[in-house]
Design an enzyme around this catalytic site. Sequence first.
Site, short mmCIF file in Angstrom:
data_model
loop_
_atom_site.label_atom_id
_atom_site.label_comp_id
_atom_site.label_asym_id
_atom_site.label_seq_id
_atom_site.Cartn_x
_atom_site.Cartn_y
_atom_site.Cartn_z
N ARG A 261 1.25 -1.49 0.41
CA ARG A 261 -0.26 0.08 0.11
C ARG A 261 0.71 1.30 -0.58
O ARG A 261 1.57 1.45 0.96
CB ARG A 261 -1.18 -0.39 1.30
CG ARG A 261 -2.14 -1.26 2.06
CD ARG A 261 -2.99 -1.25 2.72
NE ARG A 261 -3.94 -1.95 1.98
CZ ARG A 261 -4.82 -3.13 3.45
NH1 ARG A 261 -4.79 -1.86 3.89
NH2 ARG A 261 -5.28 -4.22 3.25
N ARG A 276 1.43 1.71 10.38
CA ARG A 276 1.72 2.10 9.58
C ARG A 276 2.61 1.94 7.99
O ARG A 276 3.66 2.56 7.64
CB ARG A 276 1.12 3.18 8.88
CG ARG A 276 -0.12 4.00 8.02
CD ARG A 276 -0.87 5.18 7.99
NE ARG A 276 -0.94 5.58 8.68
CZ ARG A 276 -2.34 4.84 9.00
NH1 ARG A 276 -2.92 5.06 7.86
NH2 ARG A 276 -3.68 5.64 10.27
N GLU A 348 -7.66 -0.12 14.65
CA GLU A 348 -8.15 -0.61 13.66
C GLU A 348 -7.15 -2.62 13.66
O GLU A 348 -6.04 -2.09 13.54
CB GLU A 348 -8.90 -0.67 12.90
CG GLU A 348 -8.95 -1.59 11.23
CD GLU A 348 -9.44 -0.85 10.27
OE1 GLU A 348 -9.04 -1.97 9.21
OE2 GLU A 348 -8.82 -0.14 9.66
N SER A 351 -10.89 -6.27 9.90
CA SER A 351 -11.96 -5.15 9.53
C SER A 351 -12.55 -6.66 8.92
O SER A 351 -12.33 -7.74 8.28
CB SER A 351 -12.04 -4.88 8.51
OG SER A 351 -10.67 -4.44 6.99
N ARG A 388 0.47 -4.53 12.25
CA ARG A 388 -0.86 -4.21 13.13
C ARG A 388 -0.81 -5.58 15.06
O ARG A 388 -0.23 -4.28 16.19
CB ARG A 388 -1.30 -4.08 12.86
CG ARG A 388 -1.39 -2.53 11.62
CD ARG A 388 -3.14 -2.23 11.75
NE ARG A 388 -2.36 -1.23 10.89
CZ ARG A 388 -3.64 0.09 10.34
NH1 ARG A 388 -4.98 -0.05 11.02
NH2 ARG A 388 -3.35 1.19 10.02
#
Length: 425
Positions: A261, A276, A348, A351, A388
């Site tokens: 990403r 991140r 987060e 999800s 994460r």
Amino acid sequence: MIDLRLLREDPDRVRASQRARGEDVALVDALLSADERRRSSGVRFDELRAEQKGLGKLIPKASADEKTELLKRAEQLKADVKAADAERDAADAETQQLLLQLGNLVHTDVPVGGEEDFVTLETHGEIRDFTAEGFEPKDHLALGQLLGAIDVERGAKVSGSRFYFLTGVGALLELALVNAAMAQATAAGFTPMLTPALVRPQSMAGTGFLGQASQDVYHLDKDDLYLVGTSEVALAAYHMDEIIDAERLPLRYAGFSPCFRREAGSHGKDTRGIFRVHQFDKVEMFSYVAPEDSQAEHQRLLDWEKQWLTALELPFRVIDVASGDLGASASRKFDCEAWIPTQGKYRELTSTSDCTEFQSRRLQIRVREGKQVKPLATLNGTLCAVPRTIVAILENHQQADGSVRVPEVLRPYLGGREVLEPVAK
């Protein structure tokens, strides 16, 4: 994409969905207009072709005088048919182009608003009081350096910012997480999958990642291939252009892949450590189900995520993501956010999204029930985004001396190790 028949029959519902997403409502009227032109030009083409075929049968039987007039009409019809065909193709292309810009219909129970307008559905676990325990918690990077587990300095030297090395016990911790996550998924009936990290444009577009999310996607111009940001892309496209017998549903896959990403728009956010990053590994659940079963499957995926985070002994909450924070393909999305002690907030970790028929229509994936063939529903759910999860484990299970207690579920995958010990001061 959504069903055009639904758009025609209930355009106000589609307008409301666009409004809830914070997106252009005028797109609905532009699409309705293009669809009307597509259908009317199609009717016009069919009428002209029918007349042309009928004329072709009359000409051989006509007298000399009649034949002259019929041939003139045939020439005119040839030009008219060609023009009608071009008009129909142009209207169809415009309709498809506009349809691809339209997000999935937002579920009626989704809270309306932006990123901060989520609704907390439930909380799990206890947040540790480090003050009562007599020490100040270290952040995951400080702990990772003490354990010889994370090296961001050399990651930046080799690849640039937001890259990292997992070293020693850090690498072993990733492997333990992946193996434990895959073991849970397999026990739940998912088929383990190692998926491609490079996909064709139709795969990326079909899952809805070349719209609003395109700024975060890496593209290899020379090969016209995309690096996936999640194995959801490959798992969704796995059955592209296929018809699946209803008896085979549900189909459930657990994909492991590297993910890439660009993190566009995140300048200055989470710059310390590995929360991140541009490249990470992830275990992703993906389901194909009958449309009427999608909401129940969505709850099942959430329950499997909750089971995983509970097994990791992490405090977390479940939120119902607001309409303006949904991805284009999601009708509804639940996030599980773990407590990060040094940030003093939930972040987060996993999800799960119900994409209803949105992706299957774009990818031409259908289900056969008897003589009926129709689109099916697709859903996805993150089980373990590795960096994460490492952040949450290190910070929540740290001890005063800089060691980290290993959750029981991971111990069999770490040689029975109960504690990760510091290797450097």
